[in-house]
Design an enzyme around this catalytic site. Sequence first.
Site, PDB file in Angstrom:
ATOM      1  N   LYS A 203      50.678  55.196  57.088  1.00 15.38           N
ATOM      2  CA  LYS A 203      50.912  54.270  56.065  1.00 15.38           C
ATOM      3  C   LYS A 203      50.894  55.429  54.754  1.00 15.38           C
ATOM      4  CE  LYS A 203      51.474  49.604  54.568  1.00 15.38           C
ATOM      5  NZ  LYS A 203      52.802  49.307  55.042  1.00 15.38           N
TER       6      LYS A 203
HETATM    7  C1  PLP Z   1      53.267  48.513  56.052  1.00 14.80           C
HETATM    8  C2  PLP Z   1      54.436  48.672  56.982  1.00 14.80           C
HETATM    9  C3  PLP Z   1      54.911  47.851  57.658  1.00 14.80           C
HETATM   10  C4  PLP Z   1      54.402  46.431  58.062  1.00 14.80           C
HETATM   11  O1  PLP Z   1      53.085  46.270  58.236  1.00 14.80           O
HETATM   12  P1  PLP Z   1      52.122  44.908  57.836  1.00 14.80           P
HETATM   13  O2  PLP Z   1      50.749  45.457  58.250  1.00 14.80           O
HETATM   14  O3  PLP Z   1      52.737  43.877  58.611  1.00 14.80           O
HETATM   15  O4  PLP Z   1      52.228  44.586  56.426  1.00 14.80           O
HETATM   16  C5  PLP Z   1      55.855  48.199  58.822  1.00 14.80           C
HETATM   17  N1  PLP Z   1      56.543  49.330  58.725  1.00 14.80           N
HETATM   18  C6  PLP Z   1      56.083  50.201  57.741  1.00 14.80           C
HETATM   19  C7  PLP Z   1      56.993  51.618  57.790  1.00 14.80           C
HETATM   20  C8  PLP Z   1      55.175  49.933  56.794  1.00 14.80           C
HETATM   21  O5  PLP Z   1      54.768  50.916  55.879  1.00 14.80           O
END
Ligand code: PLP
Length: 363
Positions: A203
């Site tokens: 992330k």
């Molecule tokens: C944060 C994110 C998600 C969703 O993750 P959650 O933990 O469900 O909030 C999905 N795809 C991407 C690219 C992300 O950055």
Amino acid sequence: MDFTHIKHPSPTDPSQRDNALQDPGFGTLYSDHMVTIDFHEDHTGPDGSWHNAVLGPRGPISLDPAAAVLHYGQEIFEGMKCYRHENGELALFRPMENARRLNDSARRMAMPTIPEDLFLESIKRLVEADKDWMPTIAGGSLYLRPFMFATEAFLGVRPAKEYKFMVIASPAGNYFKSGAPAVKIWISHDYVRAAPGGMGAAKTGGNYAASLVPQAEAIQNGCDQVVFLDAGERKWIEELGGMNLFFVMADGSVITPPLTGTILPGITRNSLITLLREEGLTVREEQYSIDQWRDDAKSGQLVEAMACGTAAVVTPVGSVADRDGEFTIGSGGPGQLTTKLRDALVGIQQGRIEDQHGWVIKL
Ligand SMILES: *Cc1c(COP(=O)(O)O)cnc(C)c1O
């Protein structure tokens, strides 16, 4: 770790704050405080190289112009929400999963990991300080944004030795401005967000930077969000810029793309898989192609599609478009299972449905 608390000298006027909380939108309003914790490779203390934890007034930070994050992009973040239950209790949803994922992202980005309990303590202290920023409107939450970035002033290319971990909070209403029940998504054929061996599972801001031009293309074409295909064949569906995808088939089974390193392992995705399997439904984590998607939508083999993530929770996908045309999924509106799942997950998060998984952490 010992936290230094610095009181805000002039917090937001309560009536102004409460007025703003009537319609917080997403990501434009911020609470009064923030957490900062420093990392220096050479520092040794009870929390290793982490030190100087401060809960203080939210405000600009100073950064050397040569700070590595500004040049080579060592930056990671998390997104999570704090909910107020009907009895007034505040609750987080699976926060230790965010701590773990932040550290997974850190390892991919050659950044230091942070002790999970320190991560959680930061979140708790900020929520405690700014709990009056919790929206009282239905569906409101306090969105928490923990993040870490390289602060070392050094233009050579290597992992930095100094970092800052921070947490800010933003009251949230509905993620999608239009409040539309179903979104229209645009297939990007020309751009990808992540390639095998790259950093798609981390992330990190860079993945979002890669998504902005195709996202703009989506908007230009009258869509809400962009869906990315795999980098190699441009055939397999991966995910949206910030949400994972699920496909509901006519036989009741559900497909979601597998975690092969190019998509983000969403906590919402994981929670939905658990809830679906407990319902006795078959969830297949397998590749699904764009051609199959189009064919299945047209033949009725596919009855629903949904996108999921912390910010928007579960959002129905009503239609899909690309340069060759457009197709509708089911009725084009929110499907039955999508609505049921959304209600189930939101119900657990908001404390209206009993949490049988230990997902809800009360503060
Ligand atoms: C944060 C994110 C998600 C969703 O993750 P959650 O933990 O469900 O909030 C999905 N795809 C991407 C690219 C992300 O950055």
